[in-house]
Design a protein around this motif. Structure first.
Motif, PDB file in Angstrom:
ATOM      1  N   LEU A 172      77.382   8.767 -40.497  1.00 47.23           N
ATOM      2  CA  LEU A 172      78.688   9.120 -41.047  1.00 47.23           C
ATOM      3  C   LEU A 172      79.321   7.998 -41.871  1.00 47.23           C
ATOM      4  O   LEU A 172      80.139   8.263 -42.747  1.00 47.23           O
TER       5      LEU A 172
ATOM      6  N   ILE B 104      83.652  12.280 -42.935  1.00 52.26           N
ATOM      7  CA  ILE B 104      83.415  12.461 -41.503  1.00 52.26           C
ATOM      8  C   ILE B 104      83.842  13.852 -41.058  1.00 52.26           C
ATOM      9  O   ILE B 104      83.092  14.565 -40.378  1.00 52.26           O
TER      10      ILE B 104
ATOM     11  N   TRP C 186      76.184  11.796 -32.548  1.00 52.73           N
ATOM     12  CA  TRP C 186      76.547  11.410 -33.912  1.00 52.73           C
ATOM     13  C   TRP C 186      76.399   9.906 -34.079  1.00 52.73           C
ATOM     14  O   TRP C 186      77.047   9.131 -33.376  1.00 52.73           O
ATOM     15  N   ASN C 187      75.541   9.502 -35.003  1.00 53.54           N
ATOM     16  CA  ASN C 187      75.513   8.101 -35.401  1.00 53.54           C
ATOM     17  C   ASN C 187      76.685   7.886 -36.365  1.00 53.54           C
ATOM     18  O   ASN C 187      76.594   8.212 -37.534  1.00 53.54           O
ATOM     19  N   VAL C 188      77.758   7.331 -35.851  1.00 49.26           N
ATOM     20  CA  VAL C 188      78.996   7.232 -36.619  1.00 49.26           C
ATOM     21  C   VAL C 188      78.918   6.111 -37.639  1.00 49.26           C
ATOM     22  O   VAL C 188      79.207   6.309 -38.823  1.00 49.26           O
TER      23      VAL C 188
ATOM     24  N   ALA D 191      86.290   4.738 -38.134  1.00 48.76           N
ATOM     25  CA  ALA D 191      85.286   5.792 -38.240  1.00 48.76           C
ATOM     26  C   ALA D 191      85.092   6.491 -36.894  1.00 48.76           C
ATOM     27  O   ALA D 191      84.972   7.731 -36.836  1.00 48.76           O
ATOM     28  N   PHE D 192      85.067   5.730 -35.829  1.00 51.98           N
ATOM     29  CA  PHE D 192      84.917   6.330 -34.503  1.00 51.98           C
ATOM     30  C   PHE D 192      86.164   7.134 -34.121  1.00 51.98           C
ATOM     31  O   PHE D 192      86.053   8.229 -33.544  1.00 51.98           O
TER      32      PHE D 192
ATOM     33  N   ALA E 150      86.003  10.371 -36.089  1.00 47.80           N
ATOM     34  CA  ALA E 150      84.972  11.279 -35.573  1.00 47.80           C
ATOM     35  C   ALA E 150      85.423  11.957 -34.282  1.00 47.80           C
ATOM     36  O   ALA E 150      85.177  13.147 -34.076  1.00 47.80           O
ATOM     37  N   ARG E 151      86.111  11.208 -33.429  1.00 47.13           N
ATOM     38  CA  ARG E 151      86.567  11.787 -32.156  1.00 47.13           C
ATOM     39  C   ARG E 151      87.594  12.892 -32.359  1.00 47.13           C
ATOM     40  O   ARG E 151      87.749  13.770 -31.511  1.00 47.13           O
TER      41      ARG E 151
ATOM     42  N   LEU F 280      79.217   9.606 -29.432  1.00 44.54           N
ATOM     43  CA  LEU F 280      79.412   8.821 -30.650  1.00 44.54           C
ATOM     44  C   LEU F 280      78.701   7.477 -30.504  1.00 44.54           C
ATOM     45  O   LEU F 280      78.934   6.730 -29.555  1.00 44.54           O
TER      46      LEU F 280
END
Length: 377
Positions: free
Chosen positions: A110, A139, A155-157, A209-210, A213-214, A221
């Motif tokens: 991502l 994302i 997910w590879n964030v 980014a994390f 994504a959450r 993650l």
């Protein structure tokens, strides 16, 4: 020297000439119930938009051997086609194939350095606020497309946020660029001191980014990087410090991914890899081996090297199992399916014709070990 090269060539041709055979023994996914074994099917590649559908044999082998599937959604590979405009078709096709075959799904990636992004993005200049909206938009779009928020399990964030020497990417160096670092830096909160502390500051985009994504998925993650597999190196220290910083900052981080790209000509201390796995597990994180391969960088393949690769894969898998990794994903199913990565370096378990190499049986043997004992003896 000429004799060795001819012997290697004959050996390679013999492997290619063989008809496809099914390996003996248990399938890889059946050997050890404590670990998922998968492979990566890349999408958006130059030589084939979707490797999964380039050869139907790959589907047969995949379903037979693996119980985890990883695929790619790199912005640079025909995915990010314009400003906030995306084409996730190939990515989603692979996700859906995994789901239809009841195979857990990993999505990679991502966010990361500029080499994963299209040229027009790298050439552009963005204000900080605009760059932030670009980050969250990609994302959100990748996760919500195709109902991937539910279909993708891992997910590879953020991938490869740290350079091989342990430093973060330098926005002033065109070869080491990570435009997302222009979102700024934040003070280290790892709590580490002395030699364990490599950096005073960390890029803000990683934490953001994390957090973004959450907002759109409750699945696992992951933070991923290369060259951090062996405990005690500068790169491994920098990666560990970043993880500690993120956790102490309240970042929704569930796992770390160690890529696992290894060179057959180098000697590795697998106990240091086992220690790395265990140190992250002490933090309450899952550990993944996310892009595994073992390449012959000299490109002179021989029966002796095949046996060496088998033995090293065995020892490596033992370290993974005893360390307690959640899953392993090989960086492809067969050799020479990707001209841009380790071509003619024989890195994987199957030859180009999908025949199992000795390395396959090394992985079998390594997986059959838990805490120093065979699972089935």
């Amino acid at each position: 020297m000429i004799k060795k090269i001819l012997a290697a060539l004959i050996f390679s041709l013999n492997l290619t000439a063989q008809s496809q055979t099914v390996p003996t023994g248990k399938r890889l996914k059946e050997v050890n119930p404590n670990i998922l074994i998968g492979a990566t099917l890349q999408t958006g590649m130059v030589d084939t938009k979707n490797i999964l559908f380039a050869d139907s044999t790959i589907q047969t082998v995949f379903k037979r051997e693996f119980n985890l599937g990883q695929t790619t959604c790199y912005p640079a590979w025909h995915t990010w086609i314009g400003f906030k405009t995306y084409d996730f078709k190939a990515f989603n096709q692979t996700v859906n194939w995994f789901v239809s075959n009841h195979i857990p799904v990993v999505a990679h990636l991502l966010a990361g350095p500029d080499n994963y992004y299209p040229q027009w993005y790298k050439n552009a200049t963005y204000a900080k606020a605009e760059l932030d909206t670009i980050l969250i938009d990609f994302i959100r779009s990748a996760i919500l497309s195709n109902n991937n928020s539910e279909k993708v399990d891992y997910w590879n964030v953020v991938n490869e946020s740290i350079w091989h020497n342990g430093h973060y990417y330098n926005s002033n160096d065109k070869d080491l660029r990570c435009k997302l670092q222009e979102l700024g830096m934040e003070i280290d909160r790892s709590g580490l001191t002395g030699e364990a502390k490599v950096h005073d500051m960390h890029p803000v985009y990683i934490r953001k980014a994390f957090e973004y994504a959450r907002k759109y998925t409750n699945k696992k993650l992951e933070l991923r990087d290369y060259g951090a597999e062996f405990w005690g190196t500068t790169k491994s220290k920098a990666f560990y410090q970043l993880v500690k910083h993120l956790l102490n900052s309240g970042t929704p981080l569930d796992a770390v991914g160690l890529q696992g790209h290894f060179d057959l000509s180098k000697t590795n201390d697998w106990s240091k890899l086992k220690q790395t796995i265990q140190e992250y597990k002490k933090l309450g994180l899952e550990v993944y081996i996310s892009e595994l391969d073992f390449a012959d960088k000299l490109k002179i393949w021989t029966p002796e090297k095949a046996e060496q690769q088998k033995e090293q894969y065995k020892l490596m898998m033992q370290a993974f199992v005893e360390g307690g990794v959640k899953w392993v994903s090989f960086w492809g199913v067969r050799d020479n399916c990707n001209r841009s990565w380790l071509f003619d370096q024989s890195p994987l378990l199957f030859g180009y014709n999908f025949n199992p190499k000795p390395a396959y049986y090394g992985v079998q043997e390594g997986l059959n070990i838990t805490h120093g004992k065979s699972l089935f003896n």
